[in-house]
Enzyme design. Structure first.
Site, short mmCIF file in Angstrom:
data_model
loop_
_atom_site.label_atom_id
_atom_site.label_comp_id
_atom_site.label_asym_id
_atom_site.label_seq_id
_atom_site.Cartn_x
_atom_site.Cartn_y
_atom_site.Cartn_z
N ASP A 414 0.96 -1.31 0.03
CA ASP A 414 0.16 -0.13 -0.09
C ASP A 414 1.04 1.20 0.07
OD1 ASP A 414 -2.27 1.80 0.48
OD2 ASP A 414 -1.76 1.56 2.63
N GLU A 511 -9.18 15.51 5.57
CA GLU A 511 -10.04 16.67 6.11
C GLU A 511 -9.42 17.63 6.74
OE1 GLU A 511 -13.28 14.59 7.57
OE2 GLU A 511 -14.45 14.79 5.80
N ARG A 607 -3.39 13.58 -4.19
CA ARG A 607 -4.79 13.20 -4.04
C ARG A 607 -5.58 14.19 -4.14
NH1 ARG A 607 -4.14 9.04 0.13
NH2 ARG A 607 -6.12 9.27 1.13
N ARG A 714 -6.06 4.13 -7.02
CA ARG A 714 -7.52 4.16 -7.00
C ARG A 714 -7.92 2.90 -7.24
NH1 ARG A 714 -8.41 9.28 -11.18
NH2 ARG A 714 -7.31 10.60 -9.99
N LYS A 720 -7.09 -4.98 -4.95
CA LYS A 720 -5.83 -5.51 -4.49
C LYS A 720 -5.56 -6.92 -4.33
CE LYS A 720 -5.05 -1.06 -1.69
NZ LYS A 720 -4.88 -0.54 -0.46
N ASP A 745 -6.31 -2.82 3.30
CA ASP A 745 -5.28 -3.52 2.90
C ASP A 745 -5.25 -4.91 3.52
OD1 ASP A 745 -4.00 -1.41 1.71
OD2 ASP A 745 -3.19 -0.93 3.86
#
Length: 1117
Positions: A414, A511, A607, A714, A720, A745
């Site tokens: 990841d 955020e 991002r 994405r 994955k 993950d």
């Protein structure tokens, strides 16, 4: 008659809810609802005890034995033991029963101790004190006595004892802050909300007077999903129904923070809590070494059957002559002679199987298990892999895959929090095509060398100014960030840049980065109070917006929205999300300019989020509110119904702009090869209508194999796992490793051969579901190149050595049958048969498997080429296996025939004993066998000593101590112990043998001849065809220092390895990165990617004379 139950059933099945999912009804405080409202149906629920143990006092023995005898080797030796009990066999049942008992006992003790620790932890958890309300008073009792429906009070910093519906809190707004670190590892504060109708109840009497029932789904393991509704009764009126979601559910194991106290009602207890439902056992993974070991066992089992079959046939061929019947001292009785021939042959076959069964090493299993279990501690003790910032070290969740760490060919990783630091940095925003770059802010800290607010392109005009303000307001309002007024919260630093002293708290670092970044552009989010969001604009005026609805983010929609009402009465819907989910729902705005900027930022690895809005009329909002309320109250398919409502509301947007946030790469991370996104992957992996996937998968696989690294961005969690499975099941069947730090993950971590979790900012769910956990990605380098390499080399030698020493042990027994008329006479004494694998030869190889270092740890780290020497299971290939087997056969032939010729030409003495004419040594069956056994024990032990490269005082003690123990035991067994056992065949045999000088000379000569071929082979191969490892070993002999994995960190000096050609470039912000998925290491036919471990791509020269050069990420040797 109360017909409410009938009405409920009719409404469920006749009103279109054919697929009703069974739910539960919880009566808060065990109070029945008012008469006439609904039927009171008491239900039985489990108590609050947590049971993670596997056994009880009563079922431990039968259950553990059943599990152990499911292993083929244990079951095989049990059958051999039973055969020895049933029929007349040449060896005592003790010879098979005692080793089997030893293996079973050691394993049972280990598993019993581990389960005792689980019992101890369960008892500590189940006996914790809990406060709950009973008859309007606060009562204290043990956690295990909680029942569903009890009203519980939890104070600050206490852990929730079960799954609770949040009723009220000491905070006036009915919220509380919770950390779920023990569940998913997220240390950030999450906000939970009390039920609207009960949040005003602040004392025990008010809560106890509550009349309400809760209808909710049956227990589900998903931590982030909950569907229910609460019915609050007011006198005899119709109940008020309120929806319940995951924001109202306080999970067992979570901790209350920054809230004085809360009240909640228990809905899931004990093993039905979400935490307990996540106690699921992972699928059993088997290493390549274990698979090879099982194949070798099958080969040796076939050899065993062949030996028994050959001896059985030759016995009856031998006895076909009349004068070659059983010897006079072992003649069969008349009933035995009249038995069926096939029955006699089968009995003899079983007897030979028992005689030769020691070729299957029963003790190898327990030795391998102990080696893995004890060896795993070296990883957890490694001080270089301890992270002082987090106070965490590596964790081993399973020791069964230690050696697999030395066989990795593909690394799947990841990016966020793994290759990156999960430190979000607001880079820029694009509004109506204009790009804004503020002070670079990273989690509340200004990065150096940044000044002012930079505006790229021209400033927007009059109409654009309104869109600009809407964009900033959207980012200040469309989020779930909480504001904390204290100076610090659990180590988080105060934002020194804000115009108002505050700290932003959110479960999403993105955020926080966005809110902090917009703050530098003039808009500051202040707080949420009484359902009003307050922001500070550029003119230092406070604007208030009433928060009407929150359309939460989910991974399917990939967006979130809020509906707010401004002070002027205007109703806005602000939405932010991925470009793929926003652009299709936009009807106007500068789409092309913003799309171009988003694509550019995405290529650079940033991002990106798009921001849009629309105005709602009062009628539109009223309709939307009704739709949302109906969907939220649904118990069945609530998520589906909400998604449908969201789809109706979130459309016809006006595009405002986009943001770009960077997650900085970890140190020494470099660029990538192929880049592919999740949408393209879904097309590649999607099968055709005829059921095939065409050549897309094969083509994609071929492209990937020709890249030094592949970056997949994405991606959904399932994608994955699909990529890992695609590579894992390719024709080469490579060994794969997946590493990540988040819950998304887990699927690929479980799919890969070896799963590693990062103890990072995204939580511990990956670490909990992994096979190993490490604090930082950089520790993977030493974990594979050093620990994995050592683990594989050690256990490979251990497995091959066990088969070798058992061939040396049992092949002389096979040869002996040709000289005793196939009478099944044993060559060795019963004590030697029993203790050979348990005592005489077991401890030296176990210690070798724990401490051997054929090269130093420092050398392994700086010479990654050595990893290729053991790749593809090189040390357990058929060539190596056959060599070890034939070496054992050769040594066995030397033992047997060397002793045989030593005993040649015997005469009978006056007292009836046999004596050799050449050595004048007393001759007999047990003397001959003892001589062979003595040479055997010394040879296999000295063979291990010759293979040992890393000597410590423990090695010396074990190797030479085992030889001394054999000599002392033989002296005691033949001279002292025998009178107490009524066992006289070994009386003074060992001492009589050693009293002869030629016997000493013969033992030394046979040991030398046995070891000589292996020594010559190693010397010649090292000189003529040295491997990379042997070259490194030769170079290391000139080094005075030898740093090992056991050397304390404080004693380590700077590495001796230096290169004038290598230089470390200063750390800079990466301009090209995204979700990196897998890395391919190739030996002769697969690539090595040392860049994963931080190697430079410049020319480097090692002390062993190797030269590395490469371009990009690929390194050739």
């Amino acid at each position: 008659m109360d017909c409410s139950l009938l009405r409920t059933l009719v409404s469920r099945y006749c009103a279109g809810e054919e697929n009703w999912v069974d739910s539960r009804t919880v009566y808060i405080g065990h109070r029945e609802p008012p008469p006439g409202t609904e039927a009171y149906i008491p239900q039985r629920f489990p108590d609050n005890r947590i049971v993670s143990s596997k056994y009880t006092f009563w079922n431990f023995v039968p259950k553990n034995l059943f599990e152990q005898f499911r292993r083929i080797a244990n079951f095989y030796f049990l059958i051999i033991f039973l055969v020895q009990l049933i029929i007349d066999t040449p060896t005592s049942p003790v010879t098979s029963g005692l080793p089997l008992l030893f293996v079973i006992t050691v394993t049972a003790i280990k598993q019993g101790y581990e389960d005792w620790l689980r019992h101890k932890a369960d008892n500590a958890m189940n006996q914790c004190p809990v406060h709950f309300i009973q008859h309007g008073k606060l009562v204290r009792k043990q956690s295990r006595k909680l029942r569903v429906g009890d009203i519980v009070m939890v104070k600050e910093d206490e852990t929730f004892p079960c799954d609770l519906i949040f009723l009220s809190s000491s905070r006036g707004d009915g919220t509380c802050f919770v950390t779920t670190a023990s569940l998913d590892g997220e240390s950030s504060h999450k906000t939970y909300y009390a039920v609207q109708d009960t949040k005003a109840f602040h004392n025990e009497q008010e809560i106890d007077a509550l009349h309400a029932t809760i209808e909710c789904e049956q227990p589900q393991p998903d931590l982030y999903k909950f569907v229910g509704r609460i019915n609050v009764y007011h006198d005899r009126n119709e109940p008020t129904a309120r929806p319940l979601g995951s924001e109202n559910l306080l999970l067992r194991g979570a901790t209350l923070k920054n809230t004085e106290k809360i009240f909640g009602v228990a809905i899931y207890t004990g093993m039905e809590t979400k935490m307990a439902l996540n106690y699921q056992a992972k699928s059993q993974k088997r290493s390549a070494v274990e698979k090879s070991m099982n194949v070798f066992l099958i080969v040796y089992l076939c050899i065993l059957i062949s030996k028994a079959l050959i001896n059985t046939v030759l016995k009856y061929v031998w006895q076909s002559e009349p004068f070659r019947d059983e010897p006079w001292y072992n003649q069969k009785t008349e009933p035995e002679r009249k038995r069926n021939l096939f029955l006699r042959a089968f009995t003899d076959f079983l007897a030979f199987m028992v005689l030769f069964n020691y070729i299957i090493p029963v003790s190898m299993y327990v030795t391998v298990e102990m080696q893995k279990f004890l060896g795993s501690y070296f990883l957890t003790w490694d001080e270089e892999m301890f992270d002082e910032d987090t106070g965490e070290g590596p964790l081993v969740n399973t020791s069964d895959l230690n050696e697999e760490l030395g066989q990795i060919e593909y690394v799947f990783t990841d990016k966020t929090g793994t290759l990156t630091e999960n430190n979000m940095e607001f880079v820029e925003c694009c509004i109506e095509g204009h790009v804004y770059v503020p002070h670079v802010i990273c989690n509340g800290q200004i990065l150096h060398d940044c000044t002012g607010i930079d505006m790229i392109d021209s400033s927007p005009g009059g109409s654009g100014k309104e869109r600009e303000d809407l964009f900033f307001r959207a980012l200040c309002l469309c989020h779930t960030v909480q504001v904390k007024d204290d100076d610090s919260v659990d180590g988080l630093k105060k934002n020194q840049l804000s115009r108002r002293s505050c700290i932003y708290i959110s479960s999403s670092p993105d955020e926080v980065a966005l809110v902090e970044g917009i703050q530098r552009l003039g808009y500051t989010y202040l707080r949420l109070k009484d359902n009003f969001m307050e922001i500070l604009n550029r003119e230092n005026n406070i604007e208030k917006f009433e928060l009407l609805e929150v359309l939460s983010f989910d991974s399917v929609r990939r967006r979130m929205s809020v509906i707010v009402r401004s002070s002027t009465g205007d109703i806005f819907l602000f939405c932010k999300g991925a470009d793929s989910s926003i652009f299709p729902r936009v009807k106007e705005g500068k789409i092309d300019q913003i799309r171009s900027r988003v694509e550019r930022n995405a290529v650079e690895g940033l991002r990106t989020l798009c921001v849009a809005y629309k105005k709602l009329t009062a009628e539109e909002y009223s309709n939307a509110q009704k739709l949302l309320q109906n969907a939220k109250l649904a118990l069945q398919d609530r998520e589906k119904k909400l998604a449908e409502v969201y789809e109706k509301i979130e459309r016809d947007f006006i595009l405002l702009g986009a943001t770009a946030v960077e997650d900085r790469l970890s140190t020494d991370m470099q660029d990538y090869g192929l880049i592919i996104d999740g949408a393209a992957l879904s097309l590649i992996m999607k099968p055709r209508q005829d059921g095939s996937s065409g050549n897309y998968r094969e083509l994609f696989l071929e492209i990937c194999r020709n890249c030094s690294a592949v970056l997949c961005c994405r991606m959904a969690p399932l994608q994955k796992a699909q990529i890992v499975k695609l590579i894992k099941l390719s024709k080469e069947h490579p060994i794969t490793l997946a590493i990540g730090d988040g819950a998304n993950d887990v699927s690929m971590i479980l799919e890969a051969h070896v799963g590693i979790g990062i103890i990072g900012k995204e939580g511990r769910q990956a670490a909990r579901n992994s096979d190993y956990a490490i604090p930082k990605f950089k520790h993977l380098k030493k974990m594979l190149l050093v620990h994995g390499h050592f683990y594989y080399v050690r256990i490979s030698e251990l497995v091959q050595y066990f088969f070798y020493k058992n061939v040396c042990f049992i092949f002389p027994q096979f040869l002996y049958q040709f000289f005793c008329g196939f009478s099944q006479q044993t060559l060795y004494d019963t004590a030697y048969l029993t203790l050979y694998n348990i005592s005489f030869t077991s401890l030296p190889i176990l210690l070798y498997g724990l401490m051997e270092q054929h090269v130093s740890a420092d050398t392994l780290k700086r010479e990654p080429s050595l990893y290729r020497d053991v790749a593809k299971n090189a040390l357990l290939r058929w060539r190596a296996f056959i060599y070890w087997t034939f070496l054992g056969v050769f040594d066995a032939v030397v033992f047997f025939f060397g002793a045989y010729f030593l005993f040649d030409n015997t005469i009978v003495t006056s007292n009836g004993q046999l004596m050799t004419t050449s050595t004048h040594m007393m001759f007999g069956n047990w003397t001959f066998g003892t001589l062979v056994f003595t040479v055997l024990v010394f040879t296999v032990t000295l063979k291990l000593a010759l293979d040992t490269h890393y000597w410590t005082w423990i090695n010396h003690f074990m190797i030479w101590g085992s030889l001394v123990f054999y000599i002392i035991f033989s002296l005691l067994w033949g001279g002292i112990i025998w009178p107490f056992l009524n066992y006289q065949r070994m009386y003074y045999v060992f001492m009589q043998m050693l009293s002869s000088g030629p016997a000493w000379l013969g033992i030394i000569l046979l040991i030398t001849v046995s070891l000589l071929p292996d020594v010559l082979k190693k010397v010649l191969c090292r000189q003529l065809w040295p491997t990379a490892t042997e070259r490194i070993q030769n170079a290391s002999r000139h080094c005075r220092e030898h740093i090992s994995e056991f050397t304390p960190l404080a004693c380590l000096k700077s590495p001796r390895y230096r290169s004038s050609d290598c230089s470390n470039s200063p750390t800079r912000r990466s301009n090209s990165h995204s979700k990196k998925m897998f890395t391919h290491w190739r030996g002769i036919d697969y690539s090595v990617l040392p860049s994963v471990f931080g190697y430079s791509n410049k020319h480097c020269h090692s002390s062993a004379g190797y030269r590395y050069s490469g371009s990009g990420l690929e390194t050739s040797v």
